[in-house]
Scaffold this active site. Structure first.
Site, mmCIF file in Angstrom:
data_model
loop_
_atom_site.group_PDB
_atom_site.id
_atom_site.type_symbol
_atom_site.label_atom_id
_atom_site.label_comp_id
_atom_site.label_asym_id
_atom_site.label_seq_id
_atom_site.Cartn_x
_atom_site.Cartn_y
_atom_site.Cartn_z
ATOM 1 N N CYS A 163 5.814 55.997 59.271
ATOM 2 C CA CYS A 163 6.395 54.679 59.538
ATOM 3 C C CYS A 163 7.523 54.698 60.573
ATOM 4 O O CYS A 163 8.018 53.638 60.963
ATOM 5 C CB CYS A 163 6.903 54.064 58.237
ATOM 6 S SG CYS A 163 5.683 54.089 56.925
ATOM 7 N N HIS A 332 3.773 45.428 57.345
ATOM 8 C CA HIS A 332 4.215 46.778 57.698
ATOM 9 C C HIS A 332 3.139 47.415 58.572
ATOM 10 O O HIS A 332 2.069 47.787 58.092
ATOM 11 C CB HIS A 332 4.430 47.594 56.421
ATOM 12 C CG HIS A 332 5.148 48.884 56.631
ATOM 13 N ND1 HIS A 332 5.211 49.523 57.851
ATOM 14 C CD2 HIS A 332 5.848 49.674 55.774
ATOM 15 C CE1 HIS A 332 5.904 50.640 57.736
ATOM 16 N NE2 HIS A 332 6.307 50.748 56.477
ATOM 17 N N PHE A 391 7.818 58.140 55.291
ATOM 18 C CA PHE A 391 7.377 59.185 54.374
ATOM 19 C C PHE A 391 7.551 60.536 55.068
ATOM 20 O O PHE A 391 7.356 60.660 56.283
ATOM 21 C CB PHE A 391 5.902 59.000 54.015
ATOM 22 C CG PHE A 391 5.639 57.957 52.963
ATOM 23 C CD1 PHE A 391 6.667 57.351 52.257
ATOM 24 C CD2 PHE A 391 4.336 57.581 52.670
ATOM 25 C CE1 PHE A 391 6.409 56.408 51.282
ATOM 26 C CE2 PHE A 391 4.064 56.627 51.695
ATOM 27 C CZ PHE A 391 5.100 56.044 51.002
#
Length: 403
Positions: A163, A332, A391
């Protein structure tokens, strides 16, 4: 070190297929999240997402190009065209071509191509796939096709850090121009994971919401995936000024940190060090910041951890900060999310409009910040931060200043 400015921007996302439309949606607090539409969606437990509607590849690319371009590459090229057009640059001049490159972020690359070809082999029982499957799905496909399309022969590569991919990509492009290795870079991120396999994989993590994205709200219950791209022209300041270019904003700082802790759980310390590092790199005090575009995924863990990190870095000034998550509108975008969110930062600096956090319903004591709930706000700010926390414990924060 040289100064770096933004002279062009382009995007496609669930809100619009260009920058003006996206900024209008931010101002209106419009939500692009809705029912997913693709094959076998009825087999999924998560059936909502921020999907790009009405995308017609044939309106933008010829048949040969479509055979080579995965959906994420199509999005990247579409956004890049808009950014280059706004910048007014031509990279066909050899002097600039050798001094210009591309850094793009993506987490999954050609996920749609993966999905389609697994079906071809395992569901349809075929033993052959198209000879261009590998160049179509590889993570650097978007960066490579952008460089070929515009004739950019300087440093070009892709970044894949979940991300934080596009923030890492833009930060590296900033470093390249600032250090003198290039005069202009196309940079940003692209992602197209809204296919059966993409959603099915994320379902396993149990971090997805079935009904909407409500960052920082006490009743939040998870993230919602989106898709799309955003691309920017990062240019050396004197180079831009000499040709009379319109400057959208100045990139003044960047920092990246690693939590070195847990593969999925965020760390307050890692996020705080990244924000503080971006300010230190920019040479700015914490009270110079007026707005933060938050990572703000809508998960319980991220939002309270990010809020705690902001409070730690900014102290009493945190009460005066505006912080919002535009993921509540465009979803997202994983590796492309920071790039689309940078548009909200530019809007805050140029237009004095702060994009809202929509879907906000109930205050959470663990997220006690001004999250600009539900409605855009007019406010003059000079410095903004854009947060991305991935992550793997990988954090990347950009600092921008009004031009």
């Amino acid at each position: 070190m040289r100064r770096v400015v933004i002279t062009g921007a382009g995007t496609i996302n669930a809100l619009a297929q260009d920058v003006p439309g996206t900024l209008a949606a931010f101002r209106e607090g419009r939500c692009g999240i809705g029912p997913l539409e693709f094959r076998d969606v009825d087999r999924l437990s998560i059936r909502i997402g921020a999907q790009v509607r009405g995308w017609d590849p044939e309106a933008h690319f010829n048949r040969q190009e479509i055979a080579l371009y995965d959906r994420f590459t199509q999005f990247a090229l579409h956004a890049a065209r808009e950014a280059v057009a706004q910048s007014g640059l031509s990279f066909r001049d050899d002097r600039l071509a050798y001094r210009a490159g591309v850094v793009m972020g993506t987490a999954a690359g050609g996920m749609t191509t993966w999905d389609e070809n697994y079906r071809t082999v395992f569901e349809e029982g075929k033993n052959r796939v198209h000879p261009f499957v590998v160049p179509k799905l590889m993570n650097n496909a978007a960066a490579s096709h952008i460089s070929m399309t515009f004739g950019m022969m300087g440093p070009s590569f892709s970044v894949s850090t979940a991300c934080a991919s596009s923030n890492h990509a833009m930060g590296l492009a900033f470093h390249i121009v600032r250090a003198g290795a290039a005069d202009a870079m196309l940079t940003g991120g692209s992602e197209a994971m809204l296919c059966f396999g993409g959603i099915k994989a994320w379902e396993g993590l149990r971090v997805m919401s079935r009904d909407g994205c409500r960052p920082f709200s006490a009743d939040r219950n998870g993230m919602v995936q989106g898709e799309g791209a955003a691309v920017f022209v990062f240019e050396e300041y004197e180079h831009a000024r000499a040709r009379g270019a319109e400057i959208l904003a100045e990139v003044v700082g960047f920092a990246m940190t690693s939590d070195a802790g847990d593969i999925v759980m965020p760390s307050k310390q890692g996020a705080a060090r990244a924000m503080a590092g971006a300010l230190r790199d920019a040479g700015l005090p914490r009270d110079a910041v007026g707005y933060i575009n938050a990572h703000g995924t809508g998960t319980t863990a991220n939002d309270k951890t990010e809020s705690a990190a902001v409070a730690e870095v900014f102290g009493q000034h945190a009460d005066a900060l505006m912080i919002s998550s535009t993921k509540s509108m465009h979803g997202h975008l994983i590796g492309g999310t920071g790039a689309v969110e940078l548009l909200a930062c530019i809007m805050a600096l140029r237009d004095g409009v702060i994009a809202p956090t929509v879907g906000y319903r109930e205050a959470d004591p663990e997220c006690a910040l001004d999250v600009v709930p539900n409605e855009a706000r007019e406010a003059e700010v000079d410095v903004v931060l854009s947060n991305a926390f991935a992550f793997g414990g990988l954090n990347a924060v950009l600092a921008l200043r009004r031009a």
